[in-house]
Design an enzyme around this catalytic site. Structure first.
Site, PDB file in Angstrom:
ATOM      1  N   ASP A  35      40.733  43.095  44.895  1.00 35.78           N
ATOM      2  CA  ASP A  35      39.418  43.571  45.317  1.00 35.78           C
ATOM      3  C   ASP A  35      38.452  42.416  45.027  1.00 35.78           C
ATOM      4  O   ASP A  35      38.770  41.493  44.269  1.00 35.78           O
ATOM      5  CB  ASP A  35      39.056  44.821  44.492  1.00 35.78           C
TER       6      ASP A  35
ATOM      7  N   ASP B  68      34.383  42.755  44.718  1.00 45.40           N
ATOM      8  CA  ASP B  68      33.205  43.094  43.924  1.00 45.40           C
ATOM      9  C   ASP B  68      33.577  43.717  42.582  1.00 45.40           C
ATOM     10  O   ASP B  68      34.276  44.721  42.514  1.00 45.40           O
ATOM     11  CB  ASP B  68      32.295  44.017  44.730  1.00 45.40           C
TER      12      ASP B  68
HETATM   13 MG   LIG Z   1      35.207  46.470  43.172  1.00 44.48          MG
END
Ligand SMILES: [Mg+2]
Ligand SMILES: [Mg+2]
Ligand SMILES: [Mg+2]
Ligand SMILES: [Mg+2]
Lengths: 218, 218, 218, 218
Positions: free
Chosen positions: D53, D55
């Site tokens: 991922d 962020d």
């Molecule tokens: Mg995230």
């Protein structure tokens, strides 16, 4: 035994794969305080002048400083172009700290006079004062312009301002913030610098015997 | 926000299956100290009278108390038979605490006068004084007989002794130890009661604003 | 960075006077479990043989061992007189551990067959079996005599018993407890040795990759 | 007792003024791992496809998202203007996470194939791929374009990509990251979301039984 005397660490750490109960119990010999305790300690004290550092105290401002290093390199902090940008808009990317909100709200409740004193260099113009006033809901009539002290090697540039403004309570994340308060026989209270702050090395909060606010990393 | 004000807990706990960083960072707002810091704070202070609680302060004595409940039931503490046993041999099963060793050694270095004041009931005879003197290497010439105050409901039985003996520094694990020191405007320093102590409920160390010694559970 | 790789410790410790947020966040890379999670992991598993170490796992037995060293010196553990005393009454001073109560209750609910396997030396007689049965409310019909393996240098004396009894889940505080379980391809779950246990040095719980029960020090 | 069963919390917290040793010892029942342990667990495993991922996993990107809320209000995430800005420059204010640096370096050492899969909405153009490649020193030849899945209510938009790309190891800070990995019977490893992340509420890391990387908040 050594740990009790403040010597060899018995600490829970990721360096070894396991842990002992002594390590789990271990704590740094710090004077932790909550904001409620600070407020209580000020009961009966009439309105006073209090001071706040800005970066990593009320604002997580690493975003702008990080961009500054990317563009201007390691000497960004002696480049007026950087400061013109940092002080005139880049705080749009700074994250206000909850500890800042809570402390400012507490001091406004007490009708204390709040001053922001930062070691950022002054720039031609600045919108930091306006951003802090809006972000922390400080009545315009009570907002004093931010004091930009700049940095001069070998000096603590905040001490003269604490003295001049008769500030006896000053909040900051850096050793120099606490040292400035102690230099004027005031009360320096430490705010934790977030672990993702780009301003390294990180200080040892509590090491100067000062109070440290729990949960003040965010 | 609430946690900063000392309100709702954001704590790392086994109650929920996961954790947030705010919970990992959270600490109780306590004034932690190391023995080195205590010693440093006493630099320049001439020899003085200092006091120590015994149970869960210098000795982990739950073994004898646990046996007492098994034999005499819940009212063991008002049974003179129990105290005759507890004070005359059952401390052979009590585990000396390192924090006790370190504190006593520090105060002996300073030539302070050490007094042990316990809420245990007095018994016909007692070998506790002898055990403490041998266990903690206190010169016989400097060993004062243990003071057994007993318990009287509604009274703090230690306060009069701190006053009478001019004890301005007193170490203990219970709220009553700290309250006694504070009642004579002295310095009460908390020692952590071990998690396996049978003397429940366990006190909230640090809750009276007093200093708490790191790693003092053992 | 080093800490993420399991290298240099960034730990909250009493060795230095202050702390950084990275140190506050730091945790040992251990697989912590709660008893509720253990129970859940056994859902659907039919009644099985499970094993428990005794000392520092279900009983805090340092009181008797401490007395043993005082009377018999450093070689107490090779003195049959010590074991006759330890195994026939000195557990009257041992403090039952809550983690022991909770685990045994959980396994009794599951109708598992519980075995206690200790490295204590066998003695002429023993009352440990009786004490454990009464202390932990184990139905007499389900109580198996404690297995005293003794210690033989260079051997793990528990492994053969886990194998013989087909024990696939074994709880203990020592590395040898976990290693025995792993040697029979079973599940060794660590219980924390209390910080005031006299059995030093204390093991690094979790270091063998095993699950460690939260709050199991008491 | 309740805490051992995963019930009532006995946690060190700022909610009460003091602390007990049980609270100091308390830990969340989480499976913590270090990056060294992850690397060791992959010894002998040939190069594989791994996913990240973005962020709060490899970038602390709250600065841009915070600015987005200030300008576009609460519905910023459904405004294409926001995404065009966020994906084309505002990551200049995102702080790379050390855990991201260390994990990516480790997987590059292993010659694994790295994919970045984000729930950010796709925009007309994007410079995120380029920024990640430069920031984390990923050879241009090994850099796959970032996959922007967007968000669709009631769906886990990452799961199909993990399946399609045969990704059996996925790192993320959100529950949905871990759930996606578990949905394809892969290994989801949690990275801690920094306490100053604006993406609230913060998830309970470890709650899905997944491994959580120590010190991964920064
Ligand atoms: Mg995230
Ligand atoms: Mg600062
Ligand atoms: Mg006591
Ligand atoms: Mg054992």
């Amino acid at each position: 035994a050594a740990a009790l005397m403040g010597g060899v660490a018995q600490a829970e750490t990721s360096a070894t794969a396991g842990v002992t109960v002594a390590q789990l119990v271990e704590r740094a010999p710090i004077h932790w305080v909550s904001i409620a305790q600070i407020e209580k300690s000020l009961e009966g004290v009439p309105p006073m002048n209090v001071g706040f550092d800005i970066d990593d105290t009320v604002l997580y401002s690493s975003p702008g400083f990080y961009r500054g290093i990317q563009i201007y390199g390691n000497h960004f902090s002696s480049n007026p172009e950087f400061w013109q940008l940092m002080n005139n808009g880049w705080d749009a990317y700074s994250i206000p700290k909850e500890v800042g909100r809570e402390l400012i709200a507490m001091h406004l409740r007490r009708h204390d006079h709040i001053y922001f004193i930062t070691a950022r260099a002054a720039s031609q113009t600045e919108t930091v004062t306006n951003l802090l006033q809006k972000t922390f809901n400080i009545p315009a009539s009570e907002m004093h312009p931010v004091i930009f002290t700049g940095i001069r090697p070998g000096e603590n540039t905040k001490t003269p301002w604490l003295s001049k403004l008769n500030i006896k309570l000053y909040y900051g994340d850096a050793d120099s913030d606490i040292e400035a308060a102690q230099a004027v026989h005031g009360r320096g209270i430490r705010v934790l610098r977030a672990s993702n702050s780009t301003y390294v090395p990180h200080p040892q909060a509590g090491a100067l015997g000062e109070e440290v606010i729990v949960g003040s990393d965010h």
